[in-house]
Design an enzyme around this catalytic site. Structure first.
Site, short mmCIF file in Angstrom:
data_model
loop_
_atom_site.label_atom_id
_atom_site.label_comp_id
_atom_site.label_asym_id
_atom_site.label_seq_id
_atom_site.Cartn_x
_atom_site.Cartn_y
_atom_site.Cartn_z
N ARG A 1 4.65 -6.42 -3.02
CA ARG A 1 4.95 -7.82 -3.24
C ARG A 1 5.74 -7.96 -4.54
NH1 ARG A 1 1.85 -11.29 -0.13
NH2 ARG A 1 1.97 -12.94 -1.70
N ALA B 1 2.26 2.39 3.89
CA ALA B 1 0.81 2.62 4.08
C ALA B 1 0.10 2.38 2.77
CB ALA B 1 0.58 4.05 4.58
N GLY B 2 0.30 1.18 2.20
CA GLY B 2 -0.40 0.80 0.97
C GLY B 2 -1.66 0.04 1.33
N VAL B 3 -2.08 -0.84 0.41
CA VAL B 3 -3.33 -1.58 0.59
C VAL B 3 -3.27 -2.43 1.86
CG1 VAL B 3 -4.91 -3.20 -0.48
CG2 VAL B 3 -3.63 -1.62 -1.91
N ILE B 4 -2.19 -3.22 1.99
CA ILE B 4 -2.08 -4.10 3.15
C ILE B 4 -1.91 -3.28 4.43
CG2 ILE B 4 -0.60 -5.83 4.28
CD1 ILE B 4 -0.12 -7.06 1.53
N ALA C 1 -6.59 -10.67 -7.04
CA ALA C 1 -6.93 -12.06 -7.32
C ALA C 1 -7.82 -12.19 -8.57
CB ALA C 1 -7.64 -12.66 -6.11
N VAL D 1 12.34 4.76 6.31
CA VAL D 1 12.84 3.93 7.42
C VAL D 1 14.34 3.71 7.22
CG1 VAL D 1 12.69 1.67 8.52
CG2 VAL D 1 10.62 2.85 7.80
N GLU E 1 5.16 5.78 5.76
CA GLU E 1 5.01 5.67 4.31
C GLU E 1 6.06 6.54 3.62
OE1 GLU E 1 3.21 4.08 1.86
OE2 GLU E 1 4.31 5.43 0.52
N HIS F 1 -34.60 2.83 -4.26
CA HIS F 1 -34.55 3.81 -3.18
C HIS F 1 -35.07 3.16 -1.90
CE1 HIS F 1 -34.83 7.55 -0.99
NE2 HIS F 1 -36.07 7.22 -0.64
P1 NAD Z 1 1.24 -1.60 -1.99
O1 NAD Z 1 2.00 -1.43 -3.25
O2 NAD Z 1 -0.22 -1.43 -1.96
O3 NAD Z 1 1.81 -0.56 -0.89
C1 NAD Z 1 3.15 -0.55 -0.50
C2 NAD Z 1 3.42 0.81 0.11
O4 NAD Z 1 4.69 0.77 0.70
C3 NAD Z 1 3.42 1.92 -0.92
O5 NAD Z 1 2.59 2.96 -0.50
C4 NAD Z 1 4.88 2.32 -0.98
O6 NAD Z 1 5.06 3.69 -1.28
C5 NAD Z 1 5.35 1.99 0.41
N1 NAD Z 1 6.78 1.73 0.54
C6 NAD Z 1 7.58 1.06 -0.31
N2 NAD Z 1 8.84 1.02 0.19
C7 NAD Z 1 8.81 1.68 1.38
C8 NAD Z 1 9.78 1.97 2.37
N3 NAD Z 1 11.04 1.58 2.25
N4 NAD Z 1 9.39 2.67 3.47
C9 NAD Z 1 8.11 3.08 3.60
N5 NAD Z 1 7.16 2.84 2.68
C10 NAD Z 1 7.50 2.14 1.59
O7 NAD Z 1 1.71 -3.01 -1.41
P2 NAD Z 1 1.15 -3.88 -0.21
O8 NAD Z 1 0.22 -3.09 0.63
O9 NAD Z 1 2.33 -4.51 0.41
O10 NAD Z 1 0.31 -4.96 -0.98
C11 NAD Z 1 0.99 -5.83 -1.88
C12 NAD Z 1 0.13 -6.18 -3.07
O11 NAD Z 1 -0.94 -6.98 -2.65
C13 NAD Z 1 -0.41 -4.95 -3.74
O12 NAD Z 1 -0.15 -5.00 -5.11
C14 NAD Z 1 -1.86 -5.03 -3.48
O13 NAD Z 1 -2.60 -4.64 -4.60
C15 NAD Z 1 -2.13 -6.49 -3.19
N6 NAD Z 1 -3.21 -6.55 -2.22
C16 NAD Z 1 -4.45 -6.22 -2.63
C17 NAD Z 1 -5.48 -6.19 -1.72
C18 NAD Z 1 -6.85 -5.80 -2.17
O14 NAD Z 1 -7.11 -5.85 -3.37
N7 NAD Z 1 -7.73 -5.39 -1.28
C19 NAD Z 1 -5.25 -6.48 -0.38
C20 NAD Z 1 -3.96 -6.80 0.00
C21 NAD Z 1 -2.96 -6.82 -0.94
#
Ligand code: NAD
Length: 473
Positions: free
Chosen positions: A280, A190-193, A328, A246, A212, A452
């Protein structure tokens, strides 16, 4: 063998920007990229344009429109019955935006006389780059370079216990291509993506469960913001399971069976699709870094100094393939810096003022340090907050969730961190970044006239609140 002042490997936002800037500065520049687009043709723009930021934003916007019409528009006195959507049309719109933008980069290369080599760039002894084509209609080439900029980006991390098959178990690129809404969608990470793509499919009707591993939601976000965001996303329907490890994932009989473990024991879930978004990793595959003894650190990143110089003279690396936040805009700024340094300028990148945005709705955005980081660093600070529910413009928009929070040095009042959860936070964060860039104090923002009624008044009020003199709370 052709000779160039600069050969850039990788045409994502770090590489193509570096190439354009180098060319603007009068350097003879080539850019090598191996990406093959959905139409089978070579394309520029890398992950960001082809399979990341841009296509995800396109689907985020489409799904936001739909969700708003179904769930929120009634509050405005508008009746929208029988609202429907067409996933294939949404995907086509997304692909068309990608086409327009990637063609735009091709046009920029032509305008700036950047020579584009289609194929994989491999490092060769003596500052040379071999271009290995991926398509028979393209030529093999050996380029001689005075300088090389590596901008090969990153690729999704995979998990051995849930191997991706590109159909049922997919990475973020695959999750942008579902041509029908999965009824049950599992997301590992449950990260950014995870939260962005989870939001897209949740809004379109999927039952989304995010697994997560950590016990904190968005642990890299300021804890107060992540707490409010967790409540809001849960209210929107995302099922976010923390501390969920998982154990296995297997596609069988048209379903994905996932077994995970948390504090309550082991659980089994079945999904129609599973997305793996667990971070990533830097992409150095096929670069032949070892052939020239380029130093890669233990996490797989190409080791660079603050000027993005690698261990080898004349070779630089920028963007996701080196340390720093994988966003980016950081890569693009590094690309500009390196091109200008090659041309003899003394450019730097301010790593302390890089904005982050998570494109959920409301959006999360921040720059500078979180409260936790300040506490860990032993810095004394004052905090000012302002909730969206007290902002007139947010109220008029029916957007009452979220807040702006400012952190400033307790003695000097210098801004140290700005954190937001609210409508248009992705735009509002620009003001905060300018403030950080100019080393502004909270008082500087408090004395700046804000229009405003705007959402930006929440930032103004948070700055006033640092000194305990918020006017509307
Ligand atoms: P992320 O690092 O944001 O999140 C990955 C998540 O997966 C973390 O919360 C982590 O704790 C969890 N995780 C890791 N291993 C796990 C497991 N075995 N089981 C369950 N949870 C687990 O990575 P992402 O969401 O894959 O994104 C990849 C990269 O791309 C990030 O560095 C992000 O900054 C970048 N990105 C940025 C944007 C943006 O700027 N809006 C959008 C998309 C991606």
């Amino acid at each position: 063998m052709e000779t160039f002042d600069v050969v850039v490997i990788g045409a994502g936002p770090a590489g193509y920007v570096a190439a354009i800037r180098a060319s603007q500065l009068g350097l003879r520049t080539a850019c090598v990229d191996e990406w093959i687009g959905k139409d089978g043709e070579s394309t520029l723009g890398g992950t960001c344009l082809n399979a990341g930021c841009i296509p995800s934003k396109a689907l985020l916007d489409s799904s936001e429109h739909y969700y708003r019409l179904v769930h929120n528009i009634g509050a405005h006195g508008i009746k929208a019955d029988n609202v429907r959507f067409d996933v294939k049309a949404m995907l086509e719109r997304k692909d068309e935006i990608v086409r327009r933008l990637t063609r735009g980069v091709e046009g920029l290369f032509r305008k700036n006389n950047v020579t584009w080599f289609r194929g994989r760039g491999k490092l060769r002894e003596g500052l040379k780059v071999e271009v290995e084509p991926r398509h028979e209609k393209h030529q093999k080439a050996l380029l001689e370079a005075r300088n090389i900029i590596i901008a090969t980006g990153s690729v999704p991390r995979s998990l051995p216990m849930s191997p991706m098959d590109g159909r049922m178990i997919v990475d973020s690129s695959g999750a942008l291509e579902f041509d029908e809404v999965p009824r049950r969608l599992g997301i590992v990470g449950a990260g950014v993506i995870g939260v962005e793509l989870g939001s897209v499919w949740n809004r379109l009707g999927s039952d989304v469960v995010l697994l997560e591993a950590t016990d904190e939601f968005l642990f890299f976000v300021d804890e107060e913001i992540s707490k409010v965001a967790l409540e809001e996303f849960s209210r929107q329907g995302l099922k976010i399971r923390l501390s969920a490890r998982v154990l296995s994932a297997e596609a069988r009989d048209g379903e994905v069976h996932v077994r995970y473990e948390d504090g309550d024991g082991k659980h089994d879930l079945a999904f129609d699709r599973l997305v793996v978004s667990v971070g990533r990793r830097p992409n150095t595959d096929g670069l032949d870094a070892e052939a020239v003894d380029l130093y890669i650190d233990e996490s797989g990143f190409i080791k660079v100094d603050e000027g993005c110089r690698t261990s080898l003279p004349g070779i630089y690396a920028v963007g996701d393939v080196v340390r720093g936040p994988m966003v980016a805009h950081r890569g693009s700024e590094e690309g500009v810096m390196v091109a200008e340094r090659i041309a003899g300028q003394k450019t730097t990148v301010n790593y302390g003022a890089i904005p982050w945005v998570i494109y959920t709705w409301p959006e999360i955005a921040w720059a500078g340090m979180t409260e936790k980081e300040l506490r860990e660093a032993g810095r004394e600070y004052r905090a000012g907050r302002f909730p969206m529910r007290a902002n007139g413009r947010a109220m008029a928009m029916e957007e009452n969730t979220g807040l702006v929070k400012l952190l400033a040095d307790a003695k000097t009042d210098e801004l140290l961190g700005i954190h937001m959860f609210g409508p248009f936070a992705s735009e509002l964060i620009a003001e905060a970044v300018v403030a950080l860039e100019y080393k502004a104090s909270a008082e500087d923002i408090a004395r700046t006239v804000h229009a405003h009624p705007t959402i930006s008044e929440a930032l103004h009020e948070a700055a006033l609140a640092v000194d305990g003199r918020s006017l509307h709370m």
